[in-house]
Scaffold this motif. Structure first.
Motif, PDB file in Angstrom:
ATOM      1  N   SER A  63     -17.463  -5.247  -4.249  1.00  0.00           N
ATOM      2  CA  SER A  63     -16.259  -4.937  -5.031  1.00  0.00           C
ATOM      3  C   SER A  63     -15.328  -4.045  -4.232  1.00  0.00           C
ATOM      4  O   SER A  63     -14.110  -4.235  -4.236  1.00  0.00           O
ATOM      5  CB  SER A  63     -16.638  -4.231  -6.331  1.00  0.00           C
ATOM      6  OG  SER A  63     -17.500  -5.039  -7.082  1.00  0.00           O
ATOM      7  N   PHE A  67     -11.509  -4.880  -3.013  1.00  0.00           N
ATOM      8  CA  PHE A  67     -10.418  -3.931  -3.276  1.00  0.00           C
ATOM      9  C   PHE A  67      -9.711  -3.550  -1.971  1.00  0.00           C
ATOM     10  O   PHE A  67      -8.481  -3.611  -1.870  1.00  0.00           O
ATOM     11  CB  PHE A  67     -11.003  -2.695  -3.968  1.00  0.00           C
ATOM     12  CG  PHE A  67     -10.108  -1.491  -3.963  1.00  0.00           C
ATOM     13  CD1 PHE A  67      -9.005  -1.415  -4.815  1.00  0.00           C
ATOM     14  CD2 PHE A  67     -10.364  -0.431  -3.107  1.00  0.00           C
ATOM     15  CE1 PHE A  67      -8.180  -0.297  -4.796  1.00  0.00           C
ATOM     16  CE2 PHE A  67      -9.546   0.688  -3.088  1.00  0.00           C
ATOM     17  CZ  PHE A  67      -8.446   0.754  -3.930  1.00  0.00           C
ATOM     18  N   LYS A  71      -5.825  -4.127  -0.606  1.00  0.00           N
ATOM     19  CA  LYS A  71      -5.034  -2.984  -0.135  1.00  0.00           C
ATOM     20  C   LYS A  71      -4.601  -3.199   1.310  1.00  0.00           C
ATOM     21  O   LYS A  71      -3.461  -2.893   1.682  1.00  0.00           O
ATOM     22  CB  LYS A  71      -5.859  -1.695  -0.244  1.00  0.00           C
ATOM     23  CG  LYS A  71      -5.947  -1.165  -1.668  1.00  0.00           C
ATOM     24  CD  LYS A  71      -4.573  -0.691  -2.058  1.00  0.00           C
ATOM     25  CE  LYS A  71      -4.480  -0.159  -3.447  1.00  0.00           C
ATOM     26  NZ  LYS A  71      -3.074   0.033  -3.866  1.00  0.00           N
ATOM     27  N   SER A  94     -11.541  -5.805  -9.289  1.00  0.00           N
ATOM     28  CA  SER A  94     -11.053  -5.316  -7.989  1.00  0.00           C
ATOM     29  C   SER A  94      -9.554  -5.547  -7.884  1.00  0.00           C
ATOM     30  O   SER A  94      -8.834  -4.754  -7.264  1.00  0.00           O
ATOM     31  CB  SER A  94     -11.809  -5.992  -6.837  1.00  0.00           C
ATOM     32  OG  SER A  94     -11.447  -7.346  -6.744  1.00  0.00           O
ATOM     33  N   HIS A  97      -7.925  -2.903  -9.969  1.00  0.00           N
ATOM     34  CA  HIS A  97      -8.090  -1.637  -9.248  1.00  0.00           C
ATOM     35  C   HIS A  97      -7.029  -1.498  -8.150  1.00  0.00           C
ATOM     36  O   HIS A  97      -6.527  -0.403  -7.889  1.00  0.00           O
ATOM     37  CB  HIS A  97      -9.507  -1.605  -8.646  1.00  0.00           C
ATOM     38  CG  HIS A  97      -9.906  -0.322  -8.038  1.00  0.00           C
ATOM     39  ND1 HIS A  97     -11.035  -0.199  -7.264  1.00  0.00           N
ATOM     40  CD2 HIS A  97      -9.346   0.906  -8.048  1.00  0.00           C
ATOM     41  CE1 HIS A  97     -11.138   1.057  -6.842  1.00  0.00           C
ATOM     42  NE2 HIS A  97     -10.135   1.742  -7.301  1.00  0.00           N
ATOM     43  N   ALA A  98      -6.660  -2.630  -7.536  1.00  0.00           N
ATOM     44  CA  ALA A  98      -5.661  -2.614  -6.458  1.00  0.00           C
ATOM     45  C   ALA A  98      -4.230  -2.689  -7.014  1.00  0.00           C
ATOM     46  O   ALA A  98      -3.294  -2.956  -6.263  1.00  0.00           O
ATOM     47  CB  ALA A  98      -5.926  -3.770  -5.499  1.00  0.00           C
TER      48      ALA A  98
END
Ligand SMILES: *Cc1c(COP(=O)(O)O)cnc(C)c1O
Length: 392
Positions: A63, A67, A71, A94, A97-98
Motif C-alpha cells: 500500500s 501511495f 506521489k 492508496s 491517501h495520495a
C-alpha cells in the motif's frame, strides 16, 4: 482426512536466524545507520536483479509502495486514477491517501479488467493502477497499448503476482512502476513489507526521498546522483521505510521463490482439474500469454441460487475448508460497495454479479497432494449438500 489450517505459512529459512541475531547484537535495525550494505539495501539490489528492473525501493507495505508511486508521478490533487472494481480495499485507499480520486472500471467473470469499460473510462484519467487481483493478469497488451497511446502511466499492483509472467516477461515490469507485498499471505512472507521497482531514475529518486531518505540518506541508494540533487528539500518525507529486520526475513526467501511458484501452480492446477469437473463450478482459464503463480484458487459457482451458495459455504466449512464468496460475506474488503470512502461510488453490475458467485480458497504452496485431494473432496461434497438446499 483432517485438513490443516490453510493460513499456516512455510517456516522462514534458517539463514534468517544468523542475520537476525547479528542485528539484535549490534542493534543495527535502521536501514540508513550502516555506511553501506544494510540488509534493506542488499534486498533492493537482489530484488531489482531478480525482476530485471534498474531500481527497487523497499518500504513498509505494498500500500505504501502504491501511495509513493502516485506521489512520485507528481499527480495533482484530485487527479483521477483508474483502478479495477475487483481489488483489495488497500488499492482505492492508496489513491485517496495520495489526494487522488479512484475511478472504478468493470471486471469480468474471469476476474480480469473488462477492456471495453476500461477504454471508456480511461480518457480524463491521469494514471492507471492495474491490480492483478489474486494474481489474475488482465490483458496487459491491450492495457499498455491504450495507456501508451494516451501517454498515461501504468502502475502495476503486483502484490499477489510475484513470479507471474506475461509473454515470458515478469509481471511488475510491464508498467512504469511495479509494486509488491511481503505481507504474510503473499509468496514471500515478512509479516509486513513492500517494494516498488521501476527503470525511471528520476521517478525512483522522488519515491526514495518521500519514503523517508531525509537529509543526504539518498546517497546510500545506487541511483544516478543528479536525479536526487534537484529534489533535495523539495518533497515531503512520509517515512514509509522498511526495517533491517524485515529485510533479514525476506532475503533468504528469495532463492525459494521459483520453487514456490512451481509448487503453487501445480497445486492450483491439481485442484482446478478436480473441482472443474463439477457442472456447478467454473474455474476461469488464464489468458494465453499468462503463466500464473497462485497461492489460492478462485472459481465461480454456476447454476446455483443465493441459498445454495450460502449452504455450500457452510457445508465446506463443516468439511474443514474455508470458502469466501467475495460478495456474500459481510463487510468484505474486496467488495467495492463497501468502499464508502470513495467519492461517488459507482455501481458496477457486472463486477457485482461476479463477486456474488466468485469463491476464494487458500492453497498454501507447501500443501502435499493428499491434502489437495482432501480439499477437492471437501468442496465437491459441499456442492452435493448445497444441491439439496431449496431456495429460501
Ligand atoms: C495484499 C494486497 C495488497 C496490499 O498489500 P499490503 O502489503 O498489505 O499493503 C494490495 N493489492 C493486492 C492485489 C493485494 O493482494
Amino acid at each position: 482426512m483432517a485438513l490443516p489450517d490453510m493460513h499456516t505459512a512455510e517456516a522462514i529459512p534458517e539463514a534468517a536466524r544468523t542475520e537476525i541475531d547479528r542485528l539484535l547484537q549490534s542493534g543495527d535495525l535502521f536501514r540508513y545507520t550502516a555506511p553501506a550494505d544494510a540488509p534493506v539495501s542488499l534486498l533492493e539490489a537482489e530484488f531489482a536483479e531478480l525482476l530485471g528492473a534498474r531500481f527497487a525501493l523497499a518500504v513498509s507495505s505494498c500500500s505504501a509502495a502504491l501511495f509513493l508511486s502516485l506521489k512520485a508521478l507528481g499527480l495533482p490533487r484530485d487527479a483521477r486514477v483508474l483502478i479495477p472494481g475487483f481489488t483489495f480495499a488497500a488499492v482505492p485507499s492508496s489513491v485517496v491517501h495520495a489526494d487522488c480520486i479512484p475511478v472504478l472500471c468493470e471486471v469480468g467473470k474471469n476476474y480480469r479488467i473488462d477492456m471495453d469499460d476500461f477504454a471508456a473510462k480511461l480518457p480524463g484519467c491521469a494514471a492507471v493502477i492495474v491490480s492483478h487481483m489474486r494474481g489474475h493478469t488482465s490483458d496487459m497488451d491491450a492495457i499498455m497499448a491504450l495507456c501508451d497511446a494516451a501517454g498515461i502511466p501504468v502502475i502495476e499492483d503486483a502484490a499477489h503476482s510475484l513470479g507471474t509472467t506475461w509473454h515470458r516477461r515478469k509481471i511488475g515490469t510491464l508498467g512504469k512502476i511495479g509494486c509488491f507485498s511481503f505481507q504474510s499471505y503473499k509468496m514471500i512472507n515478512a509479516g509486513e513489507g513492500g517494494i516498488l521497482i521501476t527503470d525511471d531514475a528520476d521517478l525512483v529518486a522522488r519515491a526514495i526521498i518521500m519514503s523517508g531518505a531525509y537529509e543526504h540518506n539518498w546517497k546510500k541508494h545506487p541511483v544516478l546522483q543528479d536525479a536526487f540533487g534537484q529534489h533535495q528539500n523539495q518533497l515531503p518525507l512520509y517515512n514509509l521505510r522498511m526495517s533491517n529486520l524485515s529485510a533479514a526475513v525476506i532475503r533468504p526467501q528469495l532463492p525459494h521463490l521459483s520453487r514456490r511458484v512451481t509448487d503453487g501452480r501445480r497445486n492450483h492446477d491439481h485442484v482446478a482439474a478436480q473441482i472443474g469437473q463439477s457442472p456447478y463450478i467454473d474455474v476461469p482459464a488464464p489468458l494465453a500469454p499468462e503463466v500464473r503463480a497462485p497461492d489460492s484458487i478462485q472459481f465461480n459457482l454456476i447454476n446455483m441460487n443465493d441459498a445454495q451458495v450460502d449452504a455450500f459455504v457452510r457445508a465446506a466449512d463443516a468439511n474443514g475448508v474455508k470458502v469466501q464468496v467475495f460478495g456474500r460475506s459481510a463487510d468484505n474488503a474486496r467488495a467495492f460497495w463497501n468502499w464508502h470512502f470513495v467519492p461517488d461510488l459507482p455501481d458496477l453490475p457486472q463486477t457485482r454479479a461476479m463477486l456474488m458467485r466468485a469463491c476464494d480458497v487458500r492453497l498454501p504452496v507447501h500443501l502435499p497432494t493428499a491434502t489437495l485431494d482432501a480439499v477437492s473432496d471437501a468442496l465437491l461434497s459441499a456442492l452435493e449438500t448445497a444441491q439439496g438446499t431449496k431456495a429460501a
